[in-house]
Write a protein that holds these residues in place. Structure first.
Motif, PDB file in Angstrom:
ATOM      1  N   ASN A  34      16.331   7.855  28.726  1.00 30.23           N
ATOM      2  CA  ASN A  34      15.971   7.099  29.927  1.00 30.23           C
ATOM      3  C   ASN A  34      15.782   8.106  31.052  1.00 30.23           C
ATOM      4  O   ASN A  34      16.534   9.073  31.143  1.00 30.23           O
ATOM      5  CB  ASN A  34      17.078   6.097  30.261  1.00 30.23           C
ATOM      6  N   LYS A  35      14.796   7.870  31.909  1.00 25.79           N
ATOM      7  CA  LYS A  35      14.525   8.807  33.010  1.00 25.79           C
ATOM      8  C   LYS A  35      14.024   8.032  34.218  1.00 25.79           C
ATOM      9  O   LYS A  35      13.322   7.034  34.070  1.00 25.79           O
ATOM     10  CB  LYS A  35      13.477   9.832  32.563  1.00 25.79           C
ATOM     11  N   ARG A  36      14.421   8.506  35.411  1.00 23.33           N
ATOM     12  CA  ARG A  36      13.928   7.908  36.661  1.00 23.33           C
ATOM     13  C   ARG A  36      13.811   9.002  37.725  1.00 23.33           C
ATOM     14  O   ARG A  36      14.301  10.112  37.544  1.00 23.33           O
ATOM     15  CB  ARG A  36      14.840   6.781  37.136  1.00 23.33           C
ATOM     16  N   SER A  37      13.184   8.664  38.817  1.00 22.54           N
ATOM     17  CA  SER A  37      13.071   9.617  39.923  1.00 22.54           C
ATOM     18  C   SER A  37      13.647   9.007  41.197  1.00 22.54           C
ATOM     19  O   SER A  37      13.880   7.810  41.270  1.00 22.54           O
ATOM     20  CB  SER A  37      11.610  10.008  40.143  1.00 22.54           C
ATOM     21  N   ASN A  38      13.872   9.867  42.177  1.00 30.70           N
ATOM     22  CA  ASN A  38      14.345   9.495  43.513  1.00 30.70           C
ATOM     23  C   ASN A  38      15.741   8.873  43.520  1.00 30.70           C
ATOM     24  O   ASN A  38      15.874   7.696  43.829  1.00 30.70           O
ATOM     25  CB  ASN A  38      13.347   8.600  44.213  1.00 30.70           C
ATOM     26  N   PRO A  39      16.779   9.615  43.211  1.00 32.94           N
ATOM     27  CA  PRO A  39      16.779  11.028  42.810  1.00 32.94           C
ATOM     28  C   PRO A  39      16.470  11.170  41.327  1.00 32.94           C
ATOM     29  O   PRO A  39      16.619  10.220  40.544  1.00 32.94           O
ATOM     30  CB  PRO A  39      18.206  11.489  43.103  1.00 32.94           C
ATOM     31  N   ASP A  40      16.043  12.360  40.942  1.00 29.14           N
ATOM     32  CA  ASP A  40      15.750  12.638  39.540  1.00 29.14           C
ATOM     33  C   ASP A  40      17.011  12.432  38.699  1.00 29.14           C
ATOM     34  O   ASP A  40      18.093  12.883  39.060  1.00 29.14           O
ATOM     35  CB  ASP A  40      15.255  14.070  39.361  1.00 29.14           C
ATOM     36  N   PHE A  41      16.833  11.736  37.588  1.00 35.19           N
ATOM     37  CA  PHE A  41      17.943  11.399  36.699  1.00 35.19           C
ATOM     38  C   PHE A  41      17.411  11.309  35.275  1.00 35.19           C
ATOM     39  O   PHE A  41      16.298  10.822  35.045  1.00 35.19           O
ATOM     40  CB  PHE A  41      18.553  10.045  37.093  1.00 35.19           C
ATOM     41  N   ALA A  42      18.203  11.760  34.308  1.00 33.60           N
ATOM     42  CA  ALA A  42      17.839  11.596  32.897  1.00 33.60           C
ATOM     43  C   ALA A  42      19.088  11.336  32.067  1.00 33.60           C
ATOM     44  O   ALA A  42      20.132  11.945  32.294  1.00 33.60           O
ATOM     45  CB  ALA A  42      17.120  12.830  32.377  1.00 33.60           C
ATOM     46  N   TYR A  43      18.956  10.413  31.140  1.00 37.78           N
ATOM     47  CA  TYR A  43      19.991  10.127  30.149  1.00 37.78           C
ATOM     48  C   TYR A  43      19.487  10.757  28.864  1.00 37.78           C
ATOM     49  O   TYR A  43      18.426  10.386  28.355  1.00 37.78           O
ATOM     50  CB  TYR A  43      20.140   8.612  29.992  1.00 37.78           C
ATOM     51  N   LEU A  44      20.227  11.732  28.351  1.00 33.77           N
ATOM     52  CA  LEU A  44      19.791  12.511  27.203  1.00 33.77           C
ATOM     53  C   LEU A  44      20.684  12.265  26.000  1.00 33.77           C
ATOM     54  O   LEU A  44      21.864  11.926  26.154  1.00 33.77           O
ATOM     55  CB  LEU A  44      19.828  14.010  27.545  1.00 33.77           C
ATOM     56  N   GLU A  45      20.126  12.467  24.801  1.00 32.03           N
ATOM     57  CA  GLU A  45      20.936  12.359  23.600  1.00 32.03           C
ATOM     58  C   GLU A  45      20.460  13.331  22.534  1.00 32.03           C
ATOM     59  O   GLU A  45      19.295  13.694  22.470  1.00 32.03           O
ATOM     60  CB  GLU A  45      20.954  10.940  23.053  1.00 32.03           C
ATOM     61  N   ASN A  46      21.413  13.756  21.736  1.00 32.02           N
ATOM     62  CA  ASN A  46      21.163  14.595  20.570  1.00 32.02           C
ATOM     63  C   ASN A  46      22.113  14.075  19.499  1.00 32.02           C
ATOM     64  O   ASN A  46      23.318  14.322  19.556  1.00 32.02           O
ATOM     65  CB  ASN A  46      21.420  16.068  20.888  1.00 32.02           C
ATOM     66  N   GLU A  47      21.564  13.294  18.562  1.00 30.71           N
ATOM     67  CA  GLU A  47      22.347  12.548  17.580  1.00 30.71           C
ATOM     68  C   GLU A  47      23.302  11.623  18.343  1.00 30.71           C
ATOM     69  O   GLU A  47      22.847  10.830  19.143  1.00 30.71           O
ATOM     70  CB  GLU A  47      23.031  13.488  16.603  1.00 30.71           C
ATOM     71  N   ASN A  48      24.617  11.735  18.166  1.00 31.64           N
ATOM     72  CA  ASN A  48      25.544  10.856  18.879  1.00 31.64           C
ATOM     73  C   ASN A  48      26.151  11.506  20.113  1.00 31.64           C
ATOM     74  O   ASN A  48      27.129  11.001  20.661  1.00 31.64           O
ATOM     75  CB  ASN A  48      26.661  10.372  17.944  1.00 31.64           C
ATOM     76  N   GLN A  50      25.699  12.298  23.994  1.00 35.71           N
ATOM     77  CA  GLN A  50      24.918  11.809  25.125  1.00 35.71           C
ATOM     78  C   GLN A  50      25.456  12.412  26.419  1.00 35.71           C
ATOM     79  O   GLN A  50      26.666  12.545  26.600  1.00 35.71           O
ATOM     80  CB  GLN A  50      24.986  10.281  25.178  1.00 35.71           C
ATOM     81  N   ILE A  51      24.519  12.782  27.304  1.00 34.10           N
ATOM     82  CA  ILE A  51      24.873  13.289  28.631  1.00 34.10           C
ATOM     83  C   ILE A  51      23.870  12.737  29.641  1.00 34.10           C
ATOM     84  O   ILE A  51      22.788  12.274  29.268  1.00 34.10           O
ATOM     85  CB  ILE A  51      24.876  14.841  28.699  1.00 34.10           C
ATOM     86  N   MET A  52      24.243  12.814  30.900  1.00 34.60           N
ATOM     87  CA  MET A  52      23.346  12.419  31.976  1.00 34.60           C
ATOM     88  C   MET A  52      23.200  13.598  32.928  1.00 34.60           C
ATOM     89  O   MET A  52      24.178  14.304  33.202  1.00 34.60           O
ATOM     90  CB  MET A  52      23.905  11.210  32.733  1.00 34.60           C
ATOM     91  N   LEU A  53      21.994  13.791  33.446  1.00 28.72           N
ATOM     92  CA  LEU A  53      21.723  14.801  34.467  1.00 28.72           C
ATOM     93  C   LEU A  53      21.195  14.091  35.703  1.00 28.72           C
ATOM     94  O   LEU A  53      20.372  13.180  35.598  1.00 28.72           O
ATOM     95  CB  LEU A  53      20.638  15.778  33.991  1.00 28.72           C
ATOM     96  N   GLU A  54      21.662  14.530  36.863  1.00 26.69           N
ATOM     97  CA  GLU A  54      21.133  13.967  38.115  1.00 26.69           C
ATOM     98  C   GLU A  54      21.004  15.089  39.137  1.00 26.69           C
ATOM     99  O   GLU A  54      21.891  15.911  39.293  1.00 26.69           O
ATOM    100  CB  GLU A  54      22.042  12.873  38.666  1.00 26.69           C
ATOM    101  N   GLN A  55      19.855  15.091  39.826  1.00 26.11           N
ATOM    102  CA  GLN A  55      19.604  16.055  40.888  1.00 26.11           C
ATOM    103  C   GLN A  55      20.586  15.799  42.026  1.00 26.11           C
ATOM    104  O   GLN A  55      20.765  14.643  42.447  1.00 26.11           O
ATOM    105  CB  GLN A  55      18.166  15.928  41.403  1.00 26.11           C
ATOM    106  N   ILE A  56      21.232  16.847  42.514  1.00 25.03           N
ATOM    107  CA  ILE A  56      22.103  16.703  43.696  1.00 25.03           C
ATOM    108  C   ILE A  56      21.239  16.235  44.856  1.00 25.03           C
ATOM    109  O   ILE A  56      20.143  16.757  45.082  1.00 25.03           O
ATOM    110  CB  ILE A  56      22.810  18.043  44.019  1.00 25.03           C
ATOM    111  N   HIS A  57      21.729  15.267  45.587  1.00 26.83           N
ATOM    112  CA  HIS A  57      20.950  14.709  46.707  1.00 26.83           C
ATOM    113  C   HIS A  57      21.892  14.257  47.820  1.00 26.83           C
ATOM    114  O   HIS A  57      23.077  14.031  47.604  1.00 26.83           O
ATOM    115  CB  HIS A  57      20.095  13.529  46.221  1.00 26.83           C
ATOM    116  N   ASP A  58      21.330  14.127  48.987  1.00 30.49           N
ATOM    117  CA  ASP A  58      22.077  13.656  50.151  1.00 30.49           C
ATOM    118  C   ASP A  58      22.256  12.139  50.021  1.00 30.49           C
ATOM    119  O   ASP A  58      21.293  11.405  49.890  1.00 30.49           O
ATOM    120  CB  ASP A  58      21.322  13.979  51.428  1.00 30.49           C
TER     121      ASP A  58
END
Length: 60
Positions: A34-48, A50-58
């Motif tokens: 799953n991915k979105r913008s404003n702020p940039d965010f992604a839900y990632l997976e590799n087999e079982n 899972q991690i989430m990344l989010e751009q640091i924002h004010d």
């Protein structure tokens, strides 16, 4: 096949979203679930795994 969701998933706040996303995808083999913008965010997976990344924002 039923989708798997981990009960607890770490979320990393990153200073460079695109560079971090590239690292996890190209070097570690994660796929974007799953991915979105404003702020940039992604839900990632590799087999079982899972991690989430989010751009640091004010938040103010």
């Amino acid at each position: 096949m039923e989708e798997y969701w981990n009960p607890i998933v770490p979320e990393w706040s990153v200073t460079n979203f695109e560079k971090s996303l590239k690292f996890y995808q190209e070097l570690l083999g994660f796929k974007v679930r799953n991915k979105r913008s404003n702020p940039d965010f992604a839900y990632l997976e590799n087999e079982n795994v899972q991690i989430m990344l989010e751009q640091i924002h004010d938040t103010g």
